[in-house]
Design a protein around this motif. Structure first.
Motif, PDB file in Angstrom:
ATOM      1  N   VAL A   1     -18.594 -14.546  61.504  1.00  0.00           N
ATOM      2  CA  VAL A   1     -19.872 -13.833  61.471  1.00  0.00           C
ATOM      3  C   VAL A   1     -20.304 -13.435  62.878  1.00  0.00           C
ATOM      4  O   VAL A   1     -20.702 -12.289  63.129  1.00  0.00           O
ATOM      5  N   ASN A   2     -20.218 -14.368  63.826  1.00  0.00           N
ATOM      6  CA  ASN A   2     -20.595 -14.052  65.202  1.00  0.00           C
ATOM      7  C   ASN A   2     -19.697 -12.973  65.793  1.00  0.00           C
ATOM      8  O   ASN A   2     -20.155 -12.109  66.552  1.00  0.00           O
ATOM      9  N   GLY A   3     -18.413 -13.036  65.469  1.00  0.00           N
ATOM     10  CA  GLY A   3     -17.499 -12.018  65.954  1.00  0.00           C
ATOM     11  C   GLY A   3     -17.850 -10.637  65.431  1.00  0.00           C
ATOM     12  O   GLY A   3     -17.840  -9.648  66.172  1.00  0.00           O
ATOM     13  N   ILE A   4     -18.173 -10.549  64.152  1.00  0.00           N
ATOM     14  CA  ILE A   4     -18.519  -9.251  63.560  1.00  0.00           C
ATOM     15  C   ILE A   4     -19.735  -8.651  64.244  1.00  0.00           C
ATOM     16  O   ILE A   4     -19.730  -7.474  64.636  1.00  0.00           O
ATOM     17  N   TRP A   5     -20.793  -9.455  64.396  1.00  0.00           N
ATOM     18  CA  TRP A   5     -21.997  -8.906  65.024  1.00  0.00           C
ATOM     19  C   TRP A   5     -21.744  -8.529  66.478  1.00  0.00           C
ATOM     20  O   TRP A   5     -22.281  -7.530  66.973  1.00  0.00           O
ATOM     21  N   TYR A   6     -20.911  -9.300  67.157  1.00  0.00           N
ATOM     22  CA  TYR A   6     -20.565  -8.927  68.538  1.00  0.00           C
ATOM     23  C   TYR A   6     -19.866  -7.571  68.569  1.00  0.00           C
ATOM     24  O   TYR A   6     -20.228  -6.684  69.356  1.00  0.00           O
ATOM     25  N   TYR A   7     -18.877  -7.373  67.710  1.00  0.00           N
ATOM     26  CA  TYR A   7     -18.140  -6.107  67.730  1.00  0.00           C
ATOM     27  C   TYR A   7     -19.024  -4.946  67.276  1.00  0.00           C
ATOM     28  O   TYR A   7     -18.939  -3.842  67.827  1.00  0.00           O
ATOM     29  N   TYR A   8     -19.869  -5.181  66.285  1.00  0.00           N
ATOM     30  CA  TYR A   8     -20.788  -4.125  65.853  1.00  0.00           C
ATOM     31  C   TYR A   8     -21.727  -3.719  66.990  1.00  0.00           C
ATOM     32  O   TYR A   8     -21.868  -2.538  67.321  1.00  0.00           O
ATOM     33  N   LEU A   9     -22.411  -4.696  67.573  1.00  0.00           N
ATOM     34  CA  LEU A   9     -23.402  -4.396  68.604  1.00  0.00           C
ATOM     35  C   LEU A   9     -22.748  -3.813  69.848  1.00  0.00           C
ATOM     36  O   LEU A   9     -23.368  -3.021  70.567  1.00  0.00           O
ATOM     37  N   SER A  10     -21.486  -4.158  70.105  1.00  0.00           N
ATOM     38  CA  SER A  10     -20.763  -3.590  71.245  1.00  0.00           C
ATOM     39  C   SER A  10     -20.544  -2.088  71.094  1.00  0.00           C
ATOM     40  O   SER A  10     -20.340  -1.388  72.086  1.00  0.00           O
ATOM     41  N   SER A  11     -20.566  -1.618  69.859  1.00  0.00           N
ATOM     42  CA  SER A  11     -20.340  -0.196  69.607  1.00  0.00           C
ATOM     43  C   SER A  11     -21.625   0.575  69.360  1.00  0.00           C
ATOM     44  O   SER A  11     -21.577   1.789  69.144  1.00  0.00           O
ATOM     45  N   LEU A  12     -22.756  -0.111  69.376  1.00  0.00           N
ATOM     46  CA  LEU A  12     -24.052   0.536  69.170  1.00  0.00           C
ATOM     47  C   LEU A  12     -24.783   0.663  70.501  1.00  0.00           C
ATOM     48  O   LEU A  12     -24.650  -0.197  71.375  1.00  0.00           O
TER      49      LEU A  12
END
Length: 767
Positions: free
Chosen positions: A305-316
């Motif tokens: 879960v933490n990985g997903i939000w990190y990758y999402y926010l890194s692209s926003l």
């Protein structure tokens, strides 16, 4: 670090010897002589950190595809790669358009770790990748990050911490660290001239300004895109006195505007190294103070879960920046750090954004959801032209889009560009969800009314009356299942089309004081009369008219009616859809199929089946140690890092296990429960009509807490017996399975859409 030294057989042999030696030293120091070195090697391929926020390993993935990325929505790169990508920079004509490669003038590598074992770590809450080398006389830490405030910058910092030692001979040696800049070959996408050297703030630096070689579409992009980069020179060695620590900062900035790239570069160089890093971390912390998902009891799940939000926010894009953000060009299925190849979908935008990634972002970060919708709004004029040239009205959005918003599907796959028109309905569905969560009047006034009504006009022009059945047919389409093309009355397509038509009728009422819609009731009439395939004998939805039972499908399609579309149907129909389509979905399909099946089984209260399907949705797709998602199951790979699969997984948690559902007039929490093996599941920062809510599930029960409310939209929760007025600071225990319904006052007294299509006699789930 080691693999870039092993470029010939001699170096590779030496590397193997030194690696083995390092492992032996470690095993002797930590486990004793009985410890199996083979076990140690196997262990080092995994994430060794016990923290849910940090992924650590001694050995990098053998496949560079599974390296993590750093990004900030403007610029991104995969760690140790020779490529940097920038938001909105593409090269190639139409179907050949792809993210344009910028050489990685940010790729600084340590070159002195052969006799030590580095620790490689990704801190998802600080947004930084680190390499730590514990040497005899010093500890070296390399920090790599795309700055969250100075968003044009990728920063490499090397911190050298000398160890205090007593030297009886009073001989003090300087500490030397070998480093190297590895930007890769010249770009084939951007025509850069030879770099220009100069001195800025006493530093030797380089710069280059180039242009993309081929415009995506001369009609909408008459000129190539400018790309300007600045970067610091990198010496062969760093030298540090033995008695004091030192931080070395190396920077690369890139922008379409040379002045912006230069000014940001100068500003970053002026910052103290530690203050520069702290300012970056502070911006990441603000994101997680805004919202987060926390899981206890299942460390692997929490890490994913933490990985997903990190990758999402890194692209926003960052909200708070030193210089204004550029226009945002959408969230592609593999994020901003990838997209230069066909396998990674070339950085294009698909329905993946609106249907798979967007719902999770909307619930916790609605401002980012608005940014994603804005990409569609700004390209609506291109969608109008596509509808016109294909003989339709309104807006028809392309299957794939990039810089111009025009169709950029590869020449290999003309059938998806021609038939997979449901993307237009998915954009309308995203708008529906956005309005349900925010009631954003400003968005309606500045394009929302227009995009919703023009999408309805498209579907009204696509629906053709069938005088035999008396219903409207939509032919020549392809649903999400790409194994079947050019079909009639795809159930998924017809429902999103019907929802689009109904939403336009509703929005016509919301917008009537400042936007005139033509004949909104006509849209509802067409929606009501759309054909919706349904087998009365077998009590299930054939995927399209003429679907042959037993035909294998690629991915979730008809089952999406139950979720995310939440289309009313009998419980038996929902169960039959799930059971049947699970049996005919091929194993080589993408991950998000099984997330949708898991949600369906949770709705049917088959928790054991749901857990099996939920585990199936991620176990074979997440690659260690940095939690990178592949599109396909092991051993196959497909697209990497697959945001779409991540999106399905998060939806299974938020809208499955947490039981949240969003409707135009309410938010519902039904049957909230813990994910497999978890002892706590906390969703902090749920946004609904301006309120900030926290839902916490534990073994002992579930609570809903209110942090703040919007005075414009007072909230009341009905718990099955009583209405509870929600106020800031209140915590309510949710007793029983629910549903717990949160609602506010009516919005402009506009009548909610009927949302009934074709088979209007069916009872909804739970009735």
């Amino acid at each position: 670090m080691w693999h870039f030294l092993a470029r010939n057989k001699q170096a590779a042999a030496m590397l193997a010897i030194l690696t083995a030696a390092a492992l032996v030293v470690i095993f002797l120091a930590t486990k004793g002589s009985s410890y199996n070195v083979v076990e140690r090697i196997h262990e080092e391929t995994k994430d060794l950190s016990e923290s849910a926020e940090i992924f650590s390993t001694f050995t990098l993935p053998s496949d560079d595809h599974f390296m993590p990325s750093v990004g900030n929505g403007h610029i991104a790169t995969n760690v140790f790669s020779d490529t940097v990508y920038m938001n909105g920079v593409y090269n190639g004509r139409k179907g050949e358009s792809r993210r344009a490669r910028i050489p990685a003038w940010a790729n600084v590598r340590l070159n002195s770790t052969l006799t030590q074992t580095p620790v490689y770590s990704l801190n998802t809450k600080h947004g930084v990748f680190t390499v730590t080398v514990d040497r005899e006389r010093s500890i070296i830490t390399q920090r790599i990050f795309a700055h969250r405030y100075y968003t044009r910058a990728i920063v490499n910092q090397i911190r050298v911490e000398p160890k205090r030692r007593i030297d009886p001979n009073h001989i003090h040696h300087e500490i030397w660290i070998a480093i190297k800049l590895m930007p890769g070959a010249d770009s084939k996408d951007i025509e850069f001239p030879s770099p220009t050297p100069e001195f800025i703030n006493g530093r030797s630096v380089w710069s280059a300004c180039g242009k993309t070689r081929v415009s995506e579409d001369p009609e909408y992009q008459p000129l190539p895109v400018n790309v300007c980069a600045y970067w610091t020179s990198v010496p062969n060695h760093l030298v540090v006195p033995h008695h004091q620590p030192r931080v070395f900062t190396f920077v690369m900035t890139a922008d379409k505007n040379e002045t912006v790239a230069r000014q940001e570069f100068i500003k970053v160089l002026q910052e103290d190294g530690e203050e520069l890093y702290d300012k970056h971390v502070d911006q990441w912390q603000k994101l997680y103070r805004e919202a987060s998902m926390e899981i206890d009891g299942n460390l692997q799940l929490a890490k994913i879960v933490n990985g997903i939000w990190y990758y999402y926010l890194s692209s926003l894009p960052s909200i708070e920046t030193y210089q204004p953000s550029d226009k945002y060009y959408g969230l592609s299925p593999t994020g901003l750090a990838r997209g230069g190849s066909f396998e990674d979908y070339e950085g294009h935008n698909f329905w993946d954004t609106e249907m798979w990634i967007y719902p999770n972002i909307l619930l916790l970060y609605p401002d980012y959801a608005k940014v994603l919708l804005q990409y569609r709004l700004e390209n609506a004029y291109v969608a109008a032209e596509l509808a016109k040239i294909t003989g339709n009205k309104g807006y028809r959005f392309p299957w794939e889009s990039a810089f111009t918003g025009g169709e950029v599907t590869q020449p290999c796959c003309p059938e998806v560009a021609e038939f997979e028109q449901h993307v237009t309905g998915c954009i309308s569905f995203a708008a529906r969800q956005y309005l349900a969560v925010t009631r954003d009047e400003d968005w309606l006034q500045h394009g929302g009314c227009s995009i919703v009504t023009n999408i309805a006009e498209f579907w009204a022009s696509r629906a053709v009356i069938n005088y035999t059945t008396g219903l409207y047919d939509i032919s020549n389409v392809m649903g999400p299942d790409e194994d079947h093309s050019n079909v009639t009355n795809s159930v998924f397509t017809n429902v999103v089309a019907g929802y689009s038509l109904y939403l336009a009728q509703y929005v016509a009422c919301l917008c009537q004081s400042y936007y005139e819609a033509k004949e909104p009731d006509r849209w509802a009439d067409i929606a009501w009369s759309l054909a919706l395939p349904y087998d009365t004998t077998l009590d299930y939805h054939p995927q399209f008219a003429g679907y042959k039972r037993g035909d294998v499908i690629k991915q979730a399609d008809a089952v999406l009616l139950g979720y995310p579309l939440q289309y009313p149907m009998n419980i038996s129909t929902r169960a039959n859809d799930l059971l049947y389509y699970e049996s005919v979905t091929r194993n080589s399909g993408p991950a998000m199929t099984w997330s949708m099946h898991a949600i369906g089984q949770l709705q049917l209260e088959d928790n054991l089946k749901a857990a099996t399907l939920f585990n199936r949705s991620y176990e074979a797709y997440v690659r260690e140690p940095f939690k990178i998602w592949s599109e396909l199951r092991r051993p196959d790979v497909g697209a990497v890092n697959f945001f779409t699969g991540m999106g399905g997984f998060l939806q299974a948690l938020l809208f499955g296990y947490a039981g949240i559902s969003v409707h135009l007039d309410k938010m519902v929490i039904a049957k909230p429960q813990l994910p497999p093996e978890a002892t706590k599941f906390k969703i902090r920062g749920i946004k609904y009509l301006g309120a900030h809510l926290t839902l916490e599930m534990q073994v002992a029960g579930t609570t809903l807490s209110v942090t703040s409310l919007d005075d414009q939209w007072p909230l009341t929760m009905f718990n099955g017996k009583y209405n509870i007025t929600l106020v800031p600071g209140l915590t309510v225990t949710l007793v029983g399975p629910g549903p717990f319904t949160i609602h506010s006052v009516h919005w402009k007294d506009c009548k909610l859409p009927a949302d009934v299509i074709g088979q209007n006699y069916l009872r909804p789930i739970g009735s």
